[in-house]
Design a protein around this motif. Sequence first.
Motif, mmCIF file in Angstrom:
data_model
loop_
_atom_site.group_PDB
_atom_site.id
_atom_site.type_symbol
_atom_site.label_atom_id
_atom_site.label_comp_id
_atom_site.label_asym_id
_atom_site.label_seq_id
_atom_site.Cartn_x
_atom_site.Cartn_y
_atom_site.Cartn_z
ATOM 1 N N SER A 1 -11.923 3.393 -10.917
ATOM 2 C CA SER A 1 -13.042 3.380 -9.972
ATOM 3 C C SER A 1 -14.152 2.447 -10.467
ATOM 4 O O SER A 1 -14.776 1.734 -9.676
ATOM 5 C CB SER A 1 -13.583 4.796 -9.779
ATOM 6 N N GLU B 1 0.838 -1.201 0.000
ATOM 7 C CA GLU B 1 0.000 0.000 0.000
ATOM 8 C C GLU B 1 0.879 1.259 0.000
ATOM 9 O O GLU B 1 0.631 2.213 -0.737
ATOM 10 C CB GLU B 1 -0.875 -0.005 1.252
ATOM 11 N N GLN C 1 -7.223 -4.666 -5.858
ATOM 12 C CA GLN C 1 -7.960 -3.530 -5.290
ATOM 13 C C GLN C 1 -7.012 -2.420 -4.834
ATOM 14 O O GLN C 1 -7.311 -1.243 -4.985
ATOM 15 C CB GLN C 1 -8.873 -3.982 -4.143
ATOM 16 N N SER D 1 -12.935 -1.184 -10.074
ATOM 17 C CA SER D 1 -12.873 -1.531 -8.662
ATOM 18 C C SER D 1 -14.257 -1.829 -8.094
ATOM 19 O O SER D 1 -14.425 -2.733 -7.278
ATOM 20 C CB SER D 1 -12.224 -0.362 -7.920
ATOM 21 N N ALA E 1 -6.965 1.339 -6.362
ATOM 22 C CA ALA E 1 -7.201 2.472 -5.455
ATOM 23 C C ALA E 1 -6.285 3.656 -5.783
ATOM 24 O O ALA E 1 -6.631 4.799 -5.491
ATOM 25 C CB ALA E 1 -7.000 2.038 -4.004
#
Length: 243
Positions: A228, A179, A204, A231, A208
């Motif tokens: 978006s 992340e 995911q 996702s 993001a």
Amino acid sequence: MSDTASLTAPVVDVSGLDAGYGGAAVVRDLRLAVGAGEVVALLGPNGAGKTTTLLTLSGLLAPIAGTVEVLGGPVDGTRPHLVARRGLAHVPEDRSLFFDLTVDENLRLGLTGTRSSRRAAYERAMELLPPLRNLGSRKAGLLSGGEQQMLAMGRALVSEPKCLLVDEMSLGLAPIIVERLLSIVRDVADQTRCGVLVVEQHVQMALAVADRGYVLNNGRVRLEGPASELSSNRELLEESYLG
Ligand code: ATP
């Protein structure tokens, strides 16, 4: 940026690409674009052709058919150094670090230009990757996996790329580190206007931070669109992975 039609001067522009090995295509009829300042996620199951695509964009693999344009010039697989000189940097899956060299020595390998421009480029890379600052004299082989990945990114960033290809940086890393690395990728695109194509298995997490995404499966694009939308449509995403 949300669709390819709005890309006025893409840093990567691929059309009708067949790519593979020994004349056998493992990527077929690929159309893909990356704009300046955009993060594009290249997703898909193992063996889908993601690494093959990046190798072809870097000029390390000759296209079998189709056209590949990177930073305004053609890429034909014969002169990868010229593609790098135009401003492309590639962070490969294996990170390709020199384990016996220090962090600073590894970074210096990516520096070009005059002494003052090299120092400025080094400083800008450190601003994006502050944890590297305190590791300068540490041997690359003694770094944690996450630190090694930051170093691989740092070595690419000190060349001040206009286009950055990142191949599966999450390999062997904890999700929280992934992340963090992905948010650095976003910062690179936002702060330097570099166009980034990132291959990632953490779907995911990648979506993001990405503007758009492509799902490759068995060499073909099965799904593409704004991150978006991809996702939020998990069913479609899963279907594209299943082929
Ligand atoms: P992964 O997520 O597992 O890294 P990938 O989507 O990056 O997969 P590629 O590494 O591009 O997939 O591989 C696509 C196909 O090409 C696979 O079937 C693979 O076995 C084959 N392949 C990869 N490298 C070579 C090579 N050097 N020679 C022949 N075939 C290869």
